[in-house]
Design a protein around this motif. Structure first.
Motif, PDB file in Angstrom:
ATOM      1  N   ALA A   1       0.808  -1.226   0.000  1.00 31.69           N
ATOM      2  CA  ALA A   1       0.000   0.000   0.000  1.00 31.69           C
ATOM      3  C   ALA A   1       0.837   1.269   0.000  1.00 31.69           C
ATOM      4  O   ALA A   1       0.308   2.355  -0.267  1.00 31.69           O
ATOM      5  N   ARG A   2       2.137   1.173   0.243  1.00 35.08           N
ATOM      6  CA  ARG A   2       3.018   2.355   0.244  1.00 35.08           C
ATOM      7  C   ARG A   2       3.198   2.955  -1.146  1.00 35.08           C
ATOM      8  O   ARG A   2       3.610   4.108  -1.271  1.00 35.08           O
ATOM      9  N   ALA A   3       2.915   2.199  -2.183  1.00 33.99           N
ATOM     10  CA  ALA A   3       3.258   2.612  -3.545  1.00 33.99           C
ATOM     11  C   ALA A   3       2.126   3.391  -4.206  1.00 33.99           C
ATOM     12  O   ALA A   3       0.957   3.009  -4.109  1.00 33.99           O
ATOM     13  N   PRO A   4       2.449   4.479  -4.913  1.00 36.28           N
ATOM     14  CA  PRO A   4       1.420   5.168  -5.701  1.00 36.28           C
ATOM     15  C   PRO A   4       0.718   4.232  -6.687  1.00 36.28           C
ATOM     16  O   PRO A   4      -0.480   4.387  -6.925  1.00 36.28           O
ATOM     17  N   ALA A   5       1.458   3.269  -7.238  1.00 38.12           N
ATOM     18  CA  ALA A   5       0.826   2.320  -8.162  1.00 38.12           C
ATOM     19  C   ALA A   5      -0.255   1.505  -7.459  1.00 38.12           C
ATOM     20  O   ALA A   5      -1.299   1.195  -8.044  1.00 38.12           O
ATOM     21  N   ALA A   6      -0.008   1.147  -6.191  1.00 39.53           N
ATOM     22  CA  ALA A   6      -1.008   0.386  -5.437  1.00 39.53           C
ATOM     23  C   ALA A   6      -2.270   1.212  -5.223  1.00 39.53           C
ATOM     24  O   ALA A   6      -3.393   0.696  -5.329  1.00 39.53           O
ATOM     25  N   LEU A   7      -2.096   2.502  -4.930  1.00 40.28           N
ATOM     26  CA  LEU A   7      -3.257   3.364  -4.741  1.00 40.28           C
ATOM     27  C   LEU A   7      -4.065   3.485  -6.025  1.00 40.28           C
ATOM     28  O   LEU A   7      -5.306   3.423  -6.000  1.00 40.28           O
ATOM     29  N   ASP A   8      -3.394   3.650  -7.162  1.00 38.76           N
ATOM     30  CA  ASP A   8      -4.131   3.735  -8.419  1.00 38.76           C
ATOM     31  C   ASP A   8      -4.835   2.413  -8.739  1.00 38.76           C
ATOM     32  O   ASP A   8      -5.942   2.408  -9.286  1.00 38.76           O
ATOM     33  N   ILE A   9      -4.199   1.290  -8.434  1.00 42.97           N
ATOM     34  CA  ILE A   9      -4.863   0.000  -8.627  1.00 42.97           C
ATOM     35  C   ILE A   9      -6.118  -0.071  -7.773  1.00 42.97           C
ATOM     36  O   ILE A   9      -7.183  -0.536  -8.233  1.00 42.97           O
ATOM     37  N   ALA A  10      -6.038   0.403  -6.526  1.00 43.43           N
ATOM     38  CA  ALA A  10      -7.221   0.417  -5.666  1.00 43.43           C
ATOM     39  C   ALA A  10      -8.324   1.291  -6.256  1.00 43.43           C
ATOM     40  O   ALA A  10      -9.514   0.925  -6.225  1.00 43.43           O
ATOM     41  N   ARG A  11      -7.947   2.432  -6.818  1.00 37.66           N
ATOM     42  CA  ARG A  11      -8.953   3.315  -7.431  1.00 37.66           C
ATOM     43  C   ARG A  11      -9.614   2.654  -8.636  1.00 37.66           C
ATOM     44  O   ARG A  11     -10.822   2.786  -8.839  1.00 37.66           O
ATOM     45  N   ASN A  12      -8.827   1.948  -9.438  1.00 36.70           N
ATOM     46  CA  ASN A  12      -9.394   1.245 -10.594  1.00 36.70           C
ATOM     47  C   ASN A  12     -10.345   0.133 -10.158  1.00 36.70           C
ATOM     48  O   ASN A  12     -11.412  -0.056 -10.741  1.00 36.70           O
TER      49      ASN A  12
END
Length: 390
Positions: free
Chosen positions: A10-21
């Motif tokens: 969850a630390r990664a910006p990529a993880a946050l964008d995946i969560a948004r998708n």
């Protein structure tokens, strides 16, 4: 009933964008990490951000925490985004829940992550890769690295850490390769660095993107992402499709150098989420494609890590006299960290960066190393004994 998905790293910006998708696609998204991960915790995208022990420092507790999360949440799928993928896959294979982890098996992850094995794999698959050799002792390294303009780097590394371009004999003499910690000597390729990202399911790509960047940290990590077009994009897509047949199911990203003839040469692979996920514009289609339900195409927008561009980017623009270009890139790109109706992740990202900075100072290592030390994998055995219940 709404399906749950657990996104780790969850630390990664990529993880946050995946969560948004995934949220856009109608899933109930939970996230997890072994650090506070305020970038995700202060976002409205995940239902909850869970904390687990470090898989590197407390393997048994990490296993217990993950088993507890799986029992409580019963997620349809677990999507790793950072280097915890290696520990998760090893644990899943030991416990028998590999079918829920969106990642390739451990033997394939190893071949993709080890830079020498990845080069060998590319040759087997007929993909262009610079000549590469593996050195496991100092004499071999010195002999191989004097054959011309070469790049020398650890077989197990990330973010360009400790990479040497055209090293001197004095620099090489300070290295200590071994069978457990080999180094790779690779022919240098002159050209532009580009990156690709792909999601594969059962050997077929469900999503693909590729980008270039004029803004990178000294370690090589990009923080402005400009989508590629034209013939190079088509060649990279073909390469990613070939790699997808080997990966099977999972995310992967590759760095490549495009030479003067517009031929891309694959340099290394990251078998996890990379910044290419940002190019999909937080679409429900990409959220479904992550789970193998349909195909997603990227948008045409430029994207930026606003926190990085407004800090490291300003300093770099002043140093290289590119303030005009900085303004242009900032003005025409969208921020990957903030989103409409979700204003707090940039502040969370700044707090996370401060925490990692303090870790770096305390450990005497660089910031990039401090950001991954608790989750990274450098080839050490991941045996079932590590996961014994405490």
């Amino acid at each position: 009933m709404v399906e749950r998905v657990l996104v780790t790293g969850a630390r990664a910006p990529a993880a946050l964008d995946i969560a948004r998708n995934l949220k856009a696609a109608g899933f109930e998204v939970h996230m997890a990490d072994c650090v506070p991960a305020r970038i995700a915790r202060w976002s409205c995208a995940p239902t909850t951000v869970h904390r687990h022990a470090s898989p590197v420092r407390e393997s048994a507790r990490f296993a217990a925490d993950m088993r507890c999360l799986l029992d409580r949440l019963a997620p349809t799928a677990v999507i790793p985004t950072c280097e915890e993928v290696f520990h998760l896959v090893a644990l899943a294979e030991a416990d028998g829940w590999s079918d829920r982890v969106i990642a390739p098996p451990m033997d394939r992850l190893t071949r993709l992550h080890h830079k020498g094995q990845f080069a060998d794999l590319c040759q087997t698959l007929g993909l262009p890769v610079p000549d590469s050799t593996t050195a496991t002792d100092a004499d071999a390294l010195m002999m191989q690295a004097t054959r011309g303009q070469v790049v020398v780097k650890p077989a197990w590394s990330r973010f360009g850490a400790r990479t040497l371009i055209g090293p001197t004999p004095q620099q090489l003499a300070r290295l200590s390769p071994s069978p457990d910690q080999p180094w790779i000597v690779q022919d240098g390729v002159r050209g532009e660095e580009v990156s690709l990202y792909a999601m594969a399911h059962e050997g077929q790509m469900s999503a693909f993107s590729a980008y270039r960047s004029d803004w990178r940290t000294r370690g090589g990590a990009a923080y402005v992402f400009e989508p590629l077009t034209g013939g190079v994009l088509d060649r990279l897509r073909e390469m990613a499709s070939t790699l997808a047949s080997f990966v099977g199911t999972g995310q992967f990203g590759c760095d490549a150098i495009v030479d003067a003839t517009c031929k891309p040469w694959l340099i290394e692979c990251n078998p996890r989420a990379t910044s290419g996920v940002h190019l999909f514009g937080r679409s429900a289609e990409f959220g479904r494609a992550l789970l193998g339900c349909g195909i997603a195409d990227p948008a045409s927008d430029d994207w930026r890590n606003g926190v990085m561009l407004d800090s490291f980017g300003v300093a770099e623009a002043l140093r290289t006299r590119r303030l005009s270009k900085w303004r242009t890139n900032r003005g025409r790109s969208k921020d990957i960290v903030s989103a409409p109706g979700d204003p707090l992740p940039p502040l969370g990202a700044l707090m996370d960066a401060a925490g990692f900075g303090l870790r770096a100072l305390a450990s005497g290592h660089g910031l990039a190393e401090a950001m991954t030390a608790d989750i990274e994998w450098n080839g050490q055995p991941l045996t079932p004994a590590l996961w014994e219940r405490p």
